[in-house]
Design a protein around this motif. Structure first.
Motif, mmCIF file in Angstrom:
data_model
loop_
_atom_site.group_PDB
_atom_site.id
_atom_site.type_symbol
_atom_site.label_atom_id
_atom_site.label_comp_id
_atom_site.label_asym_id
_atom_site.label_seq_id
_atom_site.Cartn_x
_atom_site.Cartn_y
_atom_site.Cartn_z
ATOM 1 N N ARG A 215 0.812 -0.893 0.090
ATOM 2 C CA ARG A 215 0.027 0.148 -0.011
ATOM 3 C C ARG A 215 0.807 1.266 -0.044
ATOM 4 O O ARG A 215 0.432 2.116 -0.784
ATOM 5 C CB ARG A 215 -0.798 -0.122 1.258
ATOM 6 N N ARG A 285 4.017 -11.501 3.416
ATOM 7 C CA ARG A 285 2.649 -12.188 3.299
ATOM 8 C C ARG A 285 2.631 -13.756 3.576
ATOM 9 O O ARG A 285 1.675 -14.187 4.156
ATOM 10 C CB ARG A 285 2.266 -12.050 1.748
ATOM 11 N N ALA A 292 -3.740 -15.197 13.021
ATOM 12 C CA ALA A 292 -5.338 -15.356 13.222
ATOM 13 C C ALA A 292 -5.744 -14.700 14.504
ATOM 14 O O ALA A 292 -6.602 -14.898 15.063
ATOM 15 C CB ALA A 292 -5.255 -16.859 13.421
ATOM 16 N N GLN A 301 -4.125 -1.042 8.781
ATOM 17 C CA GLN A 301 -4.249 -2.027 7.778
ATOM 18 C C GLN A 301 -3.349 -1.529 6.514
ATOM 19 O O GLN A 301 -3.443 -0.228 6.215
ATOM 20 C CB GLN A 301 -5.711 -1.887 7.244
ATOM 21 N N GLY A 303 -1.592 -3.017 2.421
ATOM 22 C CA GLY A 303 -2.191 -3.430 1.154
ATOM 23 C C GLY A 303 -2.190 -4.927 1.029
ATOM 24 O O GLY A 303 -2.776 -5.138 -0.192
ATOM 25 N N PRO A 305 -3.675 -8.675 0.827
ATOM 26 C CA PRO A 305 -5.021 -9.194 0.538
ATOM 27 C C PRO A 305 -5.748 -9.793 1.720
ATOM 28 O O PRO A 305 -6.240 -10.968 1.384
ATOM 29 C CB PRO A 305 -5.152 -9.771 -0.661
ATOM 30 N N PHE A 306 -5.749 -9.306 2.846
ATOM 31 C CA PHE A 306 -6.362 -9.991 4.067
ATOM 32 C C PHE A 306 -6.362 -8.758 5.222
ATOM 33 O O PHE A 306 -5.628 -7.798 5.021
ATOM 34 C CB PHE A 306 -5.678 -11.212 4.364
ATOM 35 N N ARG A 307 -7.303 -9.183 6.300
ATOM 36 C CA ARG A 307 -7.299 -8.298 7.299
ATOM 37 C C ARG A 307 -5.967 -8.388 8.127
ATOM 38 O O ARG A 307 -5.709 -9.410 8.521
ATOM 39 C CB ARG A 307 -8.286 -8.460 8.194
ATOM 40 N N ARG A 309 -3.578 -8.541 11.355
ATOM 41 C CA ARG A 309 -4.109 -8.994 12.795
ATOM 42 C C ARG A 309 -2.947 -8.471 13.729
ATOM 43 O O ARG A 309 -1.746 -8.138 13.439
ATOM 44 C CB ARG A 309 -3.902 -10.370 12.825
#
Lengths: 719, 719
Positions: A215, A285, A292, A301, A303, A305-307, A309
């Motif tokens: 991002r 990544r 989890a 957040q 860039g 492609p998942f939220r 944590r």
């Protein structure tokens, strides 16, 4: 390709520029040259001639010479660069000093990053070799690494700490996330990477992995290399993680790092104690997609492609092993001097470091080639019989990347001389990165830099506007005086030692805007630079031309064109900023909100205002008298103007940072990204103590006393 | 679980609320009941009793009954829902009307979306069936579809159009991107989806694919279903793509859609002419990751892990085939009335649609169950001998999702009666989605809604603050009168017909804040609602309680608590907005910038101000007199108050949209998202014509004349 766009040199713009009039009407002493001297050109004629000589092919050839091999400090490529620079300057007929120094450097030996669970996976620590970019498979490229990482092997669960700022770690604590024994993942951005390490250590982390987020540097900004200029998933930002209360060699603060210098013990130097590793986002990544734990705050957040944590949870383990050697190694500054004819001890220094994490086509060579081209152009002028009144020093610093080492060792080796007669320092690190001119500068240099930009045509302007006009359009200044907005100088590159330790008028000049970032990656090579910034070298020509115009003014105008009055306005602006900051911290709770500057600063503000007005009157008088000045008076005035700014130095330094001598500017204490202006006051405000603030204010009274003494001296000289 | 939090009912707050005093001191006519009437409770006592009866178990049971099967309009599930609603209302002893209507609906038959090149790949058009969410594998779920898509098969290259707004397509044209014959990809958001189709058609697109972007609805916002509440990669937002200049059945504008109604030809209805298909981001990614054209503007970048491009280029082809049948089908409104005792023809309508794209646990049933629970609670009060003075209508609308059809058919079937004696409409579509109360409302309803929220305890407030206090903290109002900020009503749900066509005081009440979105997806089911919004039904109890408090005031206070004075202030606020908009368009170029309202509105602003002040004086006098009013006068005043707002109706309607009769509020013309206030003036401003503006201003003079006539009548009645 040469000279077309920049060949049209513009006439002088009367800004606030009293010196223009002063210099144009004065004939200085002629330089003693061996051949019969041609008529001395005026500074404007000289600027036009110098700018006209700037050559794109020359810049491209210089770039080939300095950015084809990897050359981090202490490496074989570094040694070769130092030799080449010395030979090149010698061939130009300049006085060359190769100043070797012995600094504590770090050398990468081995690193591994492995996802241990939920599955075993070795993660890449090297950029992809790309067929479109042959340099990316160079055999002497180092993998991604952070210099001065501790050497250790750790395995642990993971915690995500956003940018790893002071505030981010405070937020983790507030959210009940325990970093102790964990491997912290932090993304690049938000602060200097060294602070990510400092705060991760303070939070008890076992190790730190710093990744580039798409991002911030990849698809969130533009197309990736090699299609576009931005980072790709394998791009790794290298870099030092030192955060010391001084710049230069970690073991010789305040002293030149000669081979036999007295050194502090390495264990006392406060170096990182945990292993640190930078990675690209493909590797990040591979870890983060398994995390989890609870979701991160919205602003954290990135860039991928998942939220994002906060924690991986007990099923995600990572192993990090870093092996580096820290040892004292030799490298050098290469410094070439074109001696001045009238006051050779007075020197205008333009510089860029020469060391690079990889090829350094952008960092630093996009600036280094401008220093070299300026040296070539000035040398040719000298060959044609033109010698500037004052000396010009072309400086190529070593080991900047490790902690701004070379320039500081040079300063420390001749501090008294610089304080007595250093005119100015202009830093060109990574300067030619587009066509949008920009500068951070000491107040006294803002006028001469504006004039220099006005003397040069903006390459991409269809109507032949000057670089200054384009700059003003993008960044109108705060004082409605025809000058653009200048940034404030703190740390970050080789200007730092000049600004905060030696108190020299300094500037960091650059032209940006190219769409891409290869910063500290294996892709910082000529293929990247010529595709993303351009192979026409318009940017480097623009920067070199402005630099030449500025050095002409600083080194050759009869009166030194430093503007001593401008500190008044600029310091008032900083007092407003301090007021805002103090109010934000609740420090001036019962203050009168109607005024922009808090009453605690009232006396200082008044003195600054009065001083500024007085100096403006004095310099106006000087401008009117300039044609009539005898040489003795003029040289005395120049000597005074050159020393003027040292009034801001205080040998006691900043609280907790005695090496930082300037009471005008410093790097900040918690991010490394921001400049602290009037830093002793800023420190007291950050301490949230009115008592400390009042205490520090007394030191500014002493600064004003010294500035007033300067003004007294100027008044006497212009009577 | 029942009643604990909401049982504490708060005493009346004196807002601007002149009616409170009026009502507490008045004993209205007793309703004729068969059993001996107990002493009539005051409205505040009644509110307390009703609110206390709201029951979480009842709400959960209602939710089970209406949200367990898919029930789009015209489906077997729809038929079953209609029957169940009618039976349920009958069991409550209410007067039930099942108003069948025959509307042009659309039915999905078949759809395919395929990546043709660079590789063949059929893309999913259905959500993933999840073991954690058994409903997601329901056999009667439709795949994702957009109602009223054209039926066609097209193959073409692809163009990305960001949100597909008017501005986005203009930007594509500016950038030289040709949409003709292309399949346009647009992401959800930024406008009503129907406008994406309209503008794609206008640009010559062969088809349109609308996708849910993870930045807007997925990992950019929070965790995905089923772990969190936000969209996952398979989530598909269904929905109609009608954009007609009227609401209701596309073939019977202005008339009730009875079985044998006169209909316009379907070809004249302006339905979409290109195939349209909604998809999730997994499918979108399969196309977009192959796109290789120029990069999209920075603001167009979404959350997928690559740079977004404007075009796919010649190597990316997509095939889209959509088959739907458009046919006239029967569905129904189910409307239940609790007859008022004093003025039964005057009706307070609370409603929600009952049709749903899938299960509708959130949309609409999170609001529908509040309507049903309110009906249950009122029926029980009636069983205990309490009957409101005015009628309360509990309305469950059909086919809202296709184009706000059912409510409009109901309005069109009794427009004259509603205009004569409709008191207010409160819409509860999808209302219970959290604990943050919020409302858009006509000015005349803002006071009564504020009072209603003040009568109810905020469930999550530890100190027992009222829902109003929590609301005010989140959204302080513009007028510093103890009322929160209300949104402006335009289109978007079943209030639309009441507002823009019938001119009834209307409100859309809701409580939001739950972290997630299942909107129009297969996951809009009870599992999702109970995990994301909560299984405690605190939200639905809160909304029902406020609704009961508001209906008590509106239906049972001796004087109808509509505030006719508030239009003055609110319309002035809209004139400021119009001024800002006109200036942005350069319309008021030579206007005096010092005033907030442009001089062109000066006369109207003055009349509004004077009218507002006059009506405030009159209503104050009314409040003082209320105890002494004889019933005849009181009922005459009520009849006047009820009709008051129809002064804003103009039978000629808005320019180009004659069905839009209100000169106070409308939906906007280019996005469907925004409300246009004082819409005839707004239209003229958007047309950038001062002449048209002056022309339309004359119509507002007529509105003010009618409002003044109301005030004259009120003055006579309160003399």
């Amino acid at each position: 390709m040469s000279g077309r766009i920049l060949s049209s040199v513009r006439g002088p713009l009367v800004l606030a520029a009293l010196f223009v009039a002063a210099c144009q009407s004065t004939n200085g002493t002629e330089a003693p040259v061996t051949a019969p001297a041609p008529p001395r050109p005026t500074p404007d004629e000289l600027t036009a001639r110098l700018v006209d000589d700037v050559d794109a092919l020359s810049l491209a050839a210089l770039h080939d010479a300095v950015a084809t091999e990897p050359h981090p400090a202490g490496s074989p490529g570094d040694e070769a660069t130092i030799e080449w620079l010395a030979r090149t300057f010698e061939e130009l007929g300049l006085e060359v000093e190769v100043q070797y120094f012995w600094a504590l450097l770090a050398f990468p030996e081995h690193a591994e990053l492995e996802l241990v669970s939920p599955q075993r996976l070795r993660l890449p620590l090297m950029e992809d070799a790309l067929p479109e970019d042959p340099s990316s498979s160079h055999p002497r490229l180092d993998p991604g690494w952070n210099a001065y990482s501790a050497s250790a092997e750790v395995t642990g669960e993971v915690v995500y700490a956003n940018y790893g700022t002071l505030e981010d770690f405070a937020e983790l604590e507030r959210l009940g996330i325990d970093c102790r024994g964990k491997i912290v993942l932090a993304r690049y951005g938000g602060n200097f990477r060294g602070y990510k390490v400092e705060y991760a250590e303070a939070a008890g982390a076992a190790g730190l992995v710093i990744f580039t987020d798409p991002r911030d540097s990849g698809w969130g900004q533009g197309l990736s290399w090699p299609e576009g200029g931005f980072a790709n998933g394998s791009s790794i930002q290298r870099g030092t993680v030192l955060t010391l209360p001084y710049y230069g060699d970690p073991l010789t603060p305040g002293r030149e790092a000669t081979e036999d210098a007295e050194r502090i013990d390495v264990s006392a130097a406060g170096l990182p104690t945990i292993p640190v590793q930078p990675i690209g986002w493909d590797a990040a990544r591979s870890i983060m997609e398994h995390m989890a734990g609870p979701e991160a705050p919205q602003a954290w957040q990135g860039g991928l492609p998942f939220r994002y944590r906060l924690t991986g949870g007990p099923h995600v383990h990572v192993r990090l092993a870093v092996q580096q050697s820290r040892r004292i190694a030799r490298t050098a500054n290469v410094v070439a001097t074109l001696r001045g004819s009238e006051a050779p001890e007075q020197c205008v220094v333009i510089g860029s470091h020469h060391d690079a994490w990889t090829f350094g086509a952008a960092d630093p060579c996009a600036g280094l080639i401008c220093v070299l081209e300026a040296a070539r152009v000035w040398s040719r002028a000298r060959d044609q019989g033109v010698t500037p009144r004052r000396s010009i020093v072309f400086a190529c610093w070593g080991a900047e990347e490790y902690g701004i080492i070379g320039s500081v060792e040079w300063i420390e080796s001749r501090l008294a001389r610089l304080e007595e007669s250093g005119v100015a320092y202009v830093n060109l690190d990574m300067a030619a990165m587009g066509l949008e001119v920009n500068a951070s500068a000491s107040p006294s240099l803002q006028s001469v830099l504006s004039r220099a930009a006005n003397a040069v045509v903006q390459p991409d302007d269809a109507n032949g506007a000057s670089a200054l006009e384009a700059w003003l359009t993008r960044a109108p200044g705060p004082h409605a005086d025809g000058m653009p907005a200048f940034g404030d100088l703190g740390g970050g590159s080789d200007h730092a030692g000049f600004v905060v330790h030696a108190g020299l008028p300094s500037a960091a000049l650059s032209a940006g805007g190219a769409r891409g970032v290869s910063y500290h990656t294996a892709y910082d090579d000529l293929a990247w630079y010529r595709r993303v910034v351009g192979d026409d070298y318009d940017s480097a020509r623009l920067v070199t031309a402005i630099t030449l115009a500025a050095t002409t003014a600083l080194a050759d105008e009869a009166l030194v064109p430093l503007d001593p009055a401008r500190f008044g306005r600029e310091a008032l602006r900083h007092l407003e900023t301090l007021t805002t900051r103090g109010r934000a911290l609740g420090l001036f709770a019962d203050a009168d909100d109607s005024g922009a500057i808090d009453p605690v600063f009232a006396k200082l503000a008044q003195r600054l205002t009065q001083h500024g007005e007085r100096v403006e009157r004095l310099t106006s008088r000087l401008a009117n008298q300039s044609a009539a000045l005898d040489d003795e008076t003029r040289l005395a005035i120049n000597a005074l103007l050159v020393r003027w700014e040292r009034a801001w130095l205080d040998d006691a330094g900043l609280p907790g940072r005695p090496w930082f001598k300037s009471l005008y500017a410093a790097a900040d204490e918690t991010s490394g990204y921001a400049a602290w202006m009037l830093p002793a006051l800023r420190w007291a405000i950050e301490e949230q103590s009115n008592d400390l603030l009042v205490e520090q204010l007394a030191r500014y009274d002493a600064v004003l006393d010294r500035l007033e003494a300067n003004a007294d001296a100027l008044a006497r000289l212009t009577e």
